[in-house]
Design a protein around this motif. Structure first.
Motif, PDB file in Angstrom:
ATOM      1  N   LEU A  83       0.873  -1.067   0.043  1.00  0.00           N
ATOM      2  CA  LEU A  83      -0.127   0.001   0.080  1.00  0.00           C
ATOM      3  C   LEU A  83       1.010   1.238   0.022  1.00  0.00           C
ATOM      4  N   ASP A  84       0.742   2.094  -0.963  1.00  0.00           N
ATOM      5  CA  ASP A  84       1.161   3.400  -1.116  1.00  0.00           C
ATOM      6  C   ASP A  84       2.853   3.086  -1.063  1.00  0.00           C
ATOM      7  N   GLY A  85       3.346   2.146  -1.639  1.00  0.00           N
ATOM      8  CA  GLY A  85       4.901   2.076  -1.740  1.00  0.00           C
ATOM      9  C   GLY A  85       5.341   1.408  -0.707  1.00  0.00           C
ATOM     10  N   VAL A 157      -4.149   5.783 -16.507  1.00  0.00           N
ATOM     11  CA  VAL A 157      -4.469   4.660 -16.032  1.00  0.00           C
ATOM     12  C   VAL A 157      -3.940   4.770 -14.643  1.00  0.00           C
ATOM     13  N   THR A 158      -2.523   4.431 -14.641  1.00  0.00           N
ATOM     14  CA  THR A 158      -1.533   4.154 -13.411  1.00  0.00           C
ATOM     15  C   THR A 158      -1.948   5.307 -12.339  1.00  0.00           C
ATOM     16  N   GLN A 159      -2.107   6.667 -12.701  1.00  0.00           N
ATOM     17  CA  GLN A 159      -2.441   7.535 -11.851  1.00  0.00           C
ATOM     18  C   GLN A 159      -3.856   7.388 -11.263  1.00  0.00           C
ATOM     19  N   MET A 160      -4.892   6.926 -11.908  1.00  0.00           N
ATOM     20  CA  MET A 160      -6.344   6.686 -11.318  1.00  0.00           C
ATOM     21  C   MET A 160      -6.320   5.422 -10.658  1.00  0.00           C
ATOM     22  N   MET A 165      -6.344   3.171  -5.209  1.00  0.00           N
ATOM     23  CA  MET A 165      -5.712   2.462  -4.269  1.00  0.00           C
ATOM     24  C   MET A 165      -5.865   3.066  -2.966  1.00  0.00           C
ATOM     25  N   MET A 166      -5.471   4.368  -3.021  1.00  0.00           N
ATOM     26  CA  MET A 166      -5.430   5.134  -1.578  1.00  0.00           C
ATOM     27  C   MET A 166      -6.882   5.403  -1.127  1.00  0.00           C
ATOM     28  N   THR A 181      -0.155  -6.428 -10.699  1.00  0.00           N
ATOM     29  CA  THR A 181      -1.390  -6.544 -11.036  1.00  0.00           C
ATOM     30  C   THR A 181      -2.590  -6.050 -10.211  1.00  0.00           C
ATOM     31  N   TRP A 182      -3.595  -5.497 -10.607  1.00  0.00           N
ATOM     32  CA  TRP A 182      -4.634  -4.972  -9.811  1.00  0.00           C
ATOM     33  C   TRP A 182      -5.909  -5.737  -9.853  1.00  0.00           C
TER      34      TRP A 182
END
Length: 366
Positions: A83-85, A157-160, A165-166, A181-182
């Motif tokens: 989560l968050d790096g 896409v990666t930003q959204m 996630m956050m 993978t998401w």
């Protein structure tokens, strides 16, 4: 009534910090134990030697650690999450749920999500039908591109995905070919996680962070991802020769009455023992800068130099790199902050050879 600060010598502060970070002679036994006690292990996949999370775990567990152990806990057992790096215990998810409802903190990000609600819905629908998937497999239907002049420009896409996630709507399911993978968060996170109110969760996270560090500044410069300061938790402390206001966790103070048994370890530049450079200077009198972003001619210690811990002192850096094609760990230099004794030099070389065995390569330059 004012609390009298705990007075620590630098040697005592170093011993508390090393033991709290599981870097003394008593090694932990599992990946999950390490992550729970450290609270976080930073994800930094690119490296000249090995991904930072793997280096952090190897430095604690030794060569019995295998990267597959971490992946199993993340992707099969679900005892850990990314989560968050940061890799964190899944048990800690409840400390983040209230904050997820308040995310994002920045107006610009909030507005971008709001004007791209159709894009958000498209991603969630895609994950519902096909998840888990790589970000590149999801169509970019954003009507309003992510505004940035940097590397995130137009990476909609990666930003959204990061935003969702956050907010607790999507989660990292695993990795495929080095890429995340998401999937929908409800498929990844277990049921029944108790949400802790925001202020209480914030205090618990600060307390756990201080316990994992042993000694930490009450205030520090803002850091990306996880903070390195701890606020008012724990007990006030002073460290010999340091003007910084420190905090020490009461759980670690009994260690001062016990014998300290150290060892030699090579650390990732992102290891929490040395991540806060001000803390590293204040406790260990250790100077270090990650130089992978510097031009080669400007580097003092090397592209991805590994700090050297010897017992309770940080004593130098190892400039090394791995050539995967030839299966060679090349040691370009061992930088000694002060001249090593023959015993110390042998201990450092032994650790370098152990690193090579763990990487399954031969070593040159030692």
């Amino acid at each position: 009534m004012a609390v009298v600060p705990v007075e620590l010598s630098r040697a005592d502060a170093r011993k508390l910090a090393v033991r709290a970070q599981l870097l003394d002679a008593s090694r932990p036994v599992s990946v999950v134990e390490v992550v729970r006690k450290l609270t976080v292990v930073q994800v930094m996949p690119y490296a000249d030697i090995a991904p930072s999370a793997d280096l952090v775990l190897w430095s604690r567990l030794g060569s019995r650690y295998e990267p597959d152990d971490l992946q199993r806990e993340l992707e099969v057992e679900r005892s850990l999450l990314e989560l968050d790096g940061m890799i964190r215990p899944m048990d800690d998810l409840g400390l983040f749920l209230a904050g997820m409802k308040l995310w994002p903190p920045h107006e610009k990000t909030r507005e971008w999500i709001e004007i791209n609600q159709e894009f958000r819905d498209d991603i969630l629908s895609e994950l519902f039908d096909r998840g888990p998937v790589l970000a590149r497999e999801i169509p970019d239907t954003a009507r309003f591109p992510w505004p940035s002049s940097g590397w995130t420009n137009d990476r909609n896409v990666t930003q959204m995905m990061q935003c969702l996630m956050m907010r607790g709507e999507v989660a990292i399911s695993g990795h495929e070919g080095g890429q995340r993978t998401w999937d929908l968060a409800e498929r990844i996170y277990p049921d029944g996680i108790q949400e802790v109110p925001f202020e209480e969760a914030f205090a618990i996270r600060n307390d756990r962070r201080l316990r994992s560090l042993g000694v930490a500044p009450s205030k520090a410069a803002k850091q990306p991802l996880e903070p390195t300061d701890v606020g008012p938790v724990g007990l006030p402390a002073t460290i010999e020769g340091s003007p910084v206001a420190w905090r020490v966790h009461p759980d670690v103070l009994p260690w001062l009455d016990e014998d300290f048994e150290g060892r030699t370890a090579l650390l990732s530049p992102f290891d929490r023992l040395i991540y806060d450079r001000v803390r590293a200077q204040g406790i260990f009198e250790f100077e270090y800068t990650l130089e992978m972003y510097k031009p080669k001619a400007s580097r003092k210690w090397g592209y991805f130099a590994l700090p050297i811990l010897h017992h309770h002192r940080l004593i130098g850096k190892v400039d090394a790199s791995v050539d995967r094609k030839s299966s060679v760990l090349t040691v370009n230099a061992i930088h000694e902050d002060e001249p090593f004794s023959s015993e110390t030099r042998d201990a450092v070389r032994h650790e370098i050879r152990d690193l090579a065995r763990w990487l399954r390569v031969r070593v040159e330059g030692v």
